[in-house]
Scaffold this active site. Structure first.
Site: not given
Ligand code: GLN
Length: 487
Positions: A154, A178, A79
């Site tokens: 994400s 994420s 990532k």
């Molecule tokens: N979907 C969650 C957010 O928008 C989690 C994001 C993440 O785990 N980085 O913050």
């Protein structure tokens, strides 16, 4: 080189050890990435040179009779919020668009030492903020199971790359779901380790009390093996736990006899999506057949997790992102002075979701509102953790779906941030409690989209997640199914 591109990380390691050229394997993956990335957009940077050099080193080591690392010659995607020395690390943000870190993240060091071959950096929601990857400043990632659907976020690029056979392994980061949510949407396994299990050194911070790096792979065993490589104490992260790394791979063969699986009945009964419900029910009865017992548990405060998370995470983000003020990062163009760089970087700016979160977080922390919002959120966070403590008196793992629905369509939720936040309803509670969790596929929907099952364990009990995850994979997994959209 047999089985390409679907052979497992273990098979690749074995092939390389027995004399197959790691350079040839790497070339084959790079060619597949070049072919499919224009359709999928899951890679932001493809590191041809670095990957081929790492592979050549493995080949030489083997030819010289040296002992090979556990991931010798195994390609991996990272990532793009994990710092890689000399390789652009953008966080899918224009503000870091040309940032080249002078150092490797702890996990990147561990990967290099294990002989892994880093293919490149994957797309994400800007600064890991999002649930669909649509917040990336560099293009939308497509779900390989249905190109019009979101890959989740994400870590959508990492999930997509793994599911599409562009890499057997990937790393993502998980703040509120994420790795698990994109894992569920793309039909792969993802593990969010206990907070402190994996060093955050070199992971660009989003919300520091929640962030954890997690492995992603097409099978539970591969994810477990990858966790074994990246887990462990690191002094450079003050929250890194000084604990022995577990035997995650061995745990996959332990079975689930006598395991007590906690079922959150009211959550399951409240599910609107019948495919998700039947996927979870199928996994539960499979676990039971293999010797586990089901017990009812409840998480009375879990319903507040979305509100709590979006206060705590935005508050921490507003503080963490203050460093991107244009002075410290940004492209120094020769001949341009610091003030010009500063102005240019600021003009490139953050995207709308990141700006929304900085504003929300700054507000929640401001004098007069701190007690009403931030402090209260932290208190409810403690209650959520206590719900789990109580549940774990009666069970060894807590089971829920990973997501309320399979992958939604691209564009479906971009107009309504709240709807997007609600997609995280099942992944947020364990994150707030700092607990380890796994998401592994438990079937396909009527439309052929993967469904993810989430299992949560007490702190540092990742091993039991591997045992239970493997049992689910054995009975209702989708390891042999291939995303049709790529044919
Ligand atoms: N979907 C969650 C957010 O928008 C989690 C994001 C993440 O785990 N980085 O913050």
């Amino acid at each position: 080189m047999s089985g390409f591109p679907w052979q497992s990380a273990f098979e690749i390691r074995e092939q390389v050890a027995s004399g197959v050229s790691a350079v040839d394997i790497t070339r084959a993956y790079l060619a597949r990435i070049e072919e499919l990335n224009p359709t999928l957009s899951c890679f932001l940077t493809i590191d041809h040179e670095g990957a081929l050099a790492a592979a050549a080193q493995v080949d030489h080591a083997r030819d010289d009779g040296e002992e090979l690392g556990p991931l010798a010659g195994v390609p991996i995607a990272l990532k793009d919020n994990l710092c890689t020395r000399g390789v652009r690390t953008t966080c899918a943000s224009k503000i870091l668009g040309e940032y080249i870190p002078p150092y490797d993240a702890h996990v990147v060091e561990a990967l290099r030492a294990s002989g892994a071959v880093i293919l490149g950096k994957t797309n994400l929601d800007e600064f890991a903020m999002g649930s669909s990857n649509e917040n990336s400043a560099f293009g939308v990632v497509h779900n390989p199971w249905a190109l019009g659907r979101a890959p989740g976020g994400s870590s959508g690029g990492s999930a997509c790359a793994t599911a599409a056979g562009l890499a057997p392994l990937a790393l993502g980061s998980d703040t509120g779901g994420s790795v698990r949510q994109p894992g569920a949407f793309c039909g792969i396994t993802a593990i969010k380790p206990t907070y402190g299990r994996v060093s955050r050194y070199g992971l660009v911070a989003f919300a520091s009390s929640l962030d954890q790096i997690g492995p992603m792979a097409r099978s539970v065993r591969e994810a477990a093996g990858l966790l074994e490589v990246v887990a462990g104490h690191d002094r450079r992260d003050a929250t890194s736990a000084d604990r022995e790394t577990g035997e995650y791979l061995a745990a996959c063969d332990r079975g689930v006899k006598g395991l007590r699986v906690g079922v959150v009945r009211d959550l399951l009964d409240g599910l609107q999506d019948s495919d998700v419900r039947s996927g979870v029910e199928a996994a539960l009865s499979a676990l039971e057949k293999q010797g586990a017992t089901l017990v009812d548990v409840s998480l009375p405060h879990a319903k507040h997790a979305v509100s709590v998370y979006y206060l705590v995470a935005t508050a921490e983000a507003s503080s963490n992102l203050a460093r991107f003020d244009g002075m410290r990062y940004g492209l120094r163009v020769p001949g341009e002075d610091l003030v010009e760089t500063y102005t240019a970087t600021r003009a490139r700016g953050f995207g709308p979701e990141v700006r929304r979160r900085i504003m929300l977080g700054t507000y929640a922390l401001s004098a007069g509102y701190y007690d009403a919002f931030y402090l209260k959120a932290q208190r409810v966070r403690t209650l959520i953790r206590r719900d789990y403590d109580t549940a774990f008196e009666r069970c060894d793992v807590v089971c829920t779906p990973t997501t309320p629905t399979p992958a939604f369509a691209l564009g479906d939720k971009t107009g309504d941030p709240l709807q997007m936040y609600l997609a995280d309803i099942f992944t947020l509670p364990p994150s707030l409690a700092g607990l380890p969790a796994i998401s592994t596929p438990c079937g396909l929907s009527a439309e052929g989209l993967p469904i993810g099952l989430q299992l949560v364990a007490p702190p540092f009990e990742e091993e039991v997640l591997c045992s239970a995850g493997q049992a689910v994979e054995d009975s209702c997994g989708i390891v042999g199914s291939r995303p049709a959209a790529l044919d």
